[in-house]
Design a protein around this motif. Structure first.
Motif, mmCIF file in Angstrom:
data_model
loop_
_atom_site.group_PDB
_atom_site.id
_atom_site.type_symbol
_atom_site.label_atom_id
_atom_site.label_comp_id
_atom_site.label_asym_id
_atom_site.label_seq_id
_atom_site.Cartn_x
_atom_site.Cartn_y
_atom_site.Cartn_z
ATOM 1 N N HIS A 46 1.101 -1.245 -0.015
ATOM 2 C CA HIS A 46 -0.057 -0.039 -0.047
ATOM 3 C C HIS A 46 0.917 1.231 -0.060
ATOM 4 C CE1 HIS A 46 -2.773 3.173 1.296
ATOM 5 N NE2 HIS A 46 -3.733 2.425 0.890
ATOM 6 N N GLY A 47 1.802 1.202 0.782
ATOM 7 C CA GLY A 47 2.528 2.366 0.845
ATOM 8 C C GLY A 47 3.430 2.830 -0.253
ATOM 9 N N THR A 48 3.823 1.716 -1.065
ATOM 10 C CA THR A 48 4.495 1.736 -2.436
ATOM 11 C C THR A 48 3.583 2.466 -3.482
ATOM 12 O OG1 THR A 48 5.865 0.006 -1.911
ATOM 13 C CG2 THR A 48 5.471 0.554 -4.288
ATOM 14 N N ALA A 49 2.313 1.918 -3.534
ATOM 15 C CA ALA A 49 1.117 2.330 -4.227
ATOM 16 C C ALA A 49 0.971 3.899 -3.901
ATOM 17 C CB ALA A 49 -0.153 1.584 -4.245
ATOM 18 N N ALA A 50 0.766 4.301 -2.771
ATOM 19 C CA ALA A 50 0.527 5.674 -2.366
ATOM 20 C C ALA A 50 1.662 6.652 -2.791
ATOM 21 C CB ALA A 50 0.420 5.633 -0.903
ATOM 22 N N ALA A 51 2.963 6.336 -2.586
ATOM 23 C CA ALA A 51 3.976 6.827 -3.081
ATOM 24 C C ALA A 51 4.008 7.255 -4.602
ATOM 25 C CB ALA A 51 5.379 6.363 -2.757
ATOM 26 N N GLY A 52 3.776 5.847 -5.263
ATOM 27 C CA GLY A 52 3.611 6.152 -6.851
ATOM 28 C C GLY A 52 2.639 7.153 -7.400
ATOM 29 N N VAL A 53 1.527 7.409 -6.529
ATOM 30 C CA VAL A 53 0.617 8.374 -7.072
ATOM 31 C C VAL A 53 1.215 9.623 -6.814
ATOM 32 C CG1 VAL A 53 -1.836 9.648 -6.142
ATOM 33 C CG2 VAL A 53 -1.524 7.140 -6.270
ATOM 34 N N ILE A 54 2.043 9.839 -5.796
ATOM 35 C CA ILE A 54 2.706 11.191 -5.596
ATOM 36 C C ILE A 54 4.101 11.405 -6.538
ATOM 37 C CG2 ILE A 54 3.834 12.459 -3.836
ATOM 38 C CD1 ILE A 54 2.103 11.095 -1.821
ATOM 39 N N ALA A 55 4.948 10.327 -6.452
ATOM 40 C CA ALA A 55 6.292 10.541 -6.984
ATOM 41 C C ALA A 55 6.806 9.456 -7.996
ATOM 42 C CB ALA A 55 7.134 10.531 -5.749
ATOM 43 N N ALA A 56 6.028 8.684 -8.639
ATOM 44 C CA ALA A 56 6.447 7.526 -9.799
ATOM 45 C C ALA A 56 7.115 8.329 -11.032
ATOM 46 C CB ALA A 56 5.368 6.820 -10.194
ATOM 47 N N ASN A 57 8.152 8.129 -11.330
ATOM 48 C CA ASN A 57 8.955 8.566 -12.385
ATOM 49 C C ASN A 57 8.052 8.869 -13.547
ATOM 50 O OD1 ASN A 57 11.579 8.700 -11.197
ATOM 51 N ND2 ASN A 57 12.085 6.610 -11.712
ATOM 52 N N ARG A 58 8.682 9.949 -14.160
ATOM 53 C CA ARG A 58 7.592 10.110 -15.708
ATOM 54 C C ARG A 58 8.767 9.566 -16.616
ATOM 55 N NH1 ARG A 58 5.948 16.057 -18.467
ATOM 56 N NH2 ARG A 58 4.836 14.965 -20.002
ATOM 57 N N ASN A 59 8.410 8.472 -16.981
ATOM 58 C CA ASN A 59 9.690 7.466 -17.868
ATOM 59 C C ASN A 59 9.005 7.033 -19.022
ATOM 60 O OD1 ASN A 59 8.261 5.658 -16.726
ATOM 61 N ND2 ASN A 59 9.839 4.688 -15.386
ATOM 62 N N GLY A 60 7.890 7.417 -19.258
ATOM 63 C CA GLY A 60 7.122 6.793 -20.561
ATOM 64 C C GLY A 60 6.668 5.435 -20.443
ATOM 65 N N SER A 61 6.704 4.891 -18.970
ATOM 66 C CA SER A 61 6.124 3.474 -18.822
ATOM 67 C C SER A 61 4.965 3.632 -17.895
ATOM 68 C CB SER A 61 7.323 2.889 -18.350
ATOM 69 O OG SER A 61 6.832 1.559 -18.163
ATOM 70 N N GLY A 62 3.839 3.173 -18.340
ATOM 71 C CA GLY A 62 2.618 3.228 -17.466
ATOM 72 C C GLY A 62 2.351 4.707 -16.893
ATOM 73 N N THR A 63 2.107 4.762 -15.620
ATOM 74 C CA THR A 63 1.657 6.310 -15.209
ATOM 75 C C THR A 63 2.892 7.031 -14.579
ATOM 76 O OG1 THR A 63 0.970 5.382 -13.140
ATOM 77 C CG2 THR A 63 -0.799 5.129 -14.855
ATOM 78 N N HIS A 64 2.717 8.347 -14.322
ATOM 79 C CA HIS A 64 3.705 8.908 -13.329
ATOM 80 C C HIS A 64 2.851 9.774 -12.157
ATOM 81 C CE1 HIS A 64 2.609 12.005 -16.573
ATOM 82 N NE2 HIS A 64 2.777 12.828 -15.535
ATOM 83 N N GLY A 65 3.628 9.878 -11.405
ATOM 84 C CA GLY A 65 3.207 10.685 -10.260
ATOM 85 C C GLY A 65 2.724 12.132 -10.371
ATOM 86 N N VAL A 66 2.134 12.739 -9.484
ATOM 87 C CA VAL A 66 1.877 14.245 -9.844
ATOM 88 C C VAL A 66 2.922 15.021 -9.606
ATOM 89 C CG1 VAL A 66 -0.702 13.899 -9.550
ATOM 90 C CG2 VAL A 66 0.865 14.528 -7.490
ATOM 91 N N ALA A 67 3.874 14.540 -8.632
ATOM 92 C CA ALA A 67 5.228 15.463 -8.387
ATOM 93 C C ALA A 67 6.249 14.588 -8.695
ATOM 94 C CB ALA A 67 5.329 15.582 -6.904
ATOM 95 N N PHE A 68 6.447 13.987 -10.125
ATOM 96 C CA PHE A 68 7.197 13.092 -10.523
ATOM 97 C C PHE A 68 8.712 13.291 -10.419
ATOM 98 C CE2 PHE A 68 5.729 15.662 -14.141
ATOM 99 C CZ PHE A 68 6.781 15.904 -14.696
ATOM 100 N N ASP A 69 9.097 14.577 -10.197
ATOM 101 C CA ASP A 69 10.558 14.743 -9.927
ATOM 102 C C ASP A 69 11.010 15.013 -8.664
ATOM 103 O OD1 ASP A 69 11.537 14.518 -12.616
ATOM 104 O OD2 ASP A 69 11.178 17.009 -13.175
ATOM 105 N N SER A 70 10.264 14.685 -7.538
ATOM 106 C CA SER A 70 10.267 14.946 -6.228
ATOM 107 C C SER A 70 11.097 13.554 -5.504
ATOM 108 C CB SER A 70 8.801 14.699 -5.279
ATOM 109 O OG SER A 70 8.460 13.758 -5.635
ATOM 110 N N THR A 71 11.780 13.786 -4.502
ATOM 111 C CA THR A 71 12.225 12.510 -3.794
ATOM 112 C C THR A 71 11.357 12.008 -2.738
ATOM 113 O OG1 THR A 71 13.639 13.955 -2.200
ATOM 114 C CG2 THR A 71 14.637 13.027 -4.263
#
Length: 71
Positions: A46-71
């Motif tokens: 669950h924590g990984t999924a929640a973090a993905g909504v926020i910060a998943a990379n914008r890498n052209g694969s799947g979805t990306h987070g709303v703050a995709f360049d954050s740490t």
């Protein structure tokens, strides 16, 4: 800048899976387990999924987070 570069995002949840490519090189070294007994790993996912909504990379694969360049 709308990418959230130079922004730290905090997620209080079940942990994070550091092996997920969406977070490669972007888990802040100051990250820690606030419960003090589990480590950063995420057995529940669950924590990984929640973090993905926020910060998943914008890498052209799947979805990306709303703050995709954050740490």
């Amino acid at each position: 800048d709308y990418t959230a570069s130079n922004v730290r995002a905090y997620v209080i949840d079940s942990g994070i899976n550091p092996d997920v490519p969406e977070f490669a090189g972007r888990i802040d070294p100051a990250s820690r387990d606030i419960a003090g007994s589990r480590g950063l790993g995420d057995d529940q996912g669950h924590g990984t999924a929640a973090a993905g909504v926020i910060a998943a990379n914008r890498n052209g694969s799947g979805t990306h987070g709303v703050a995709f360049d954050s740490t």
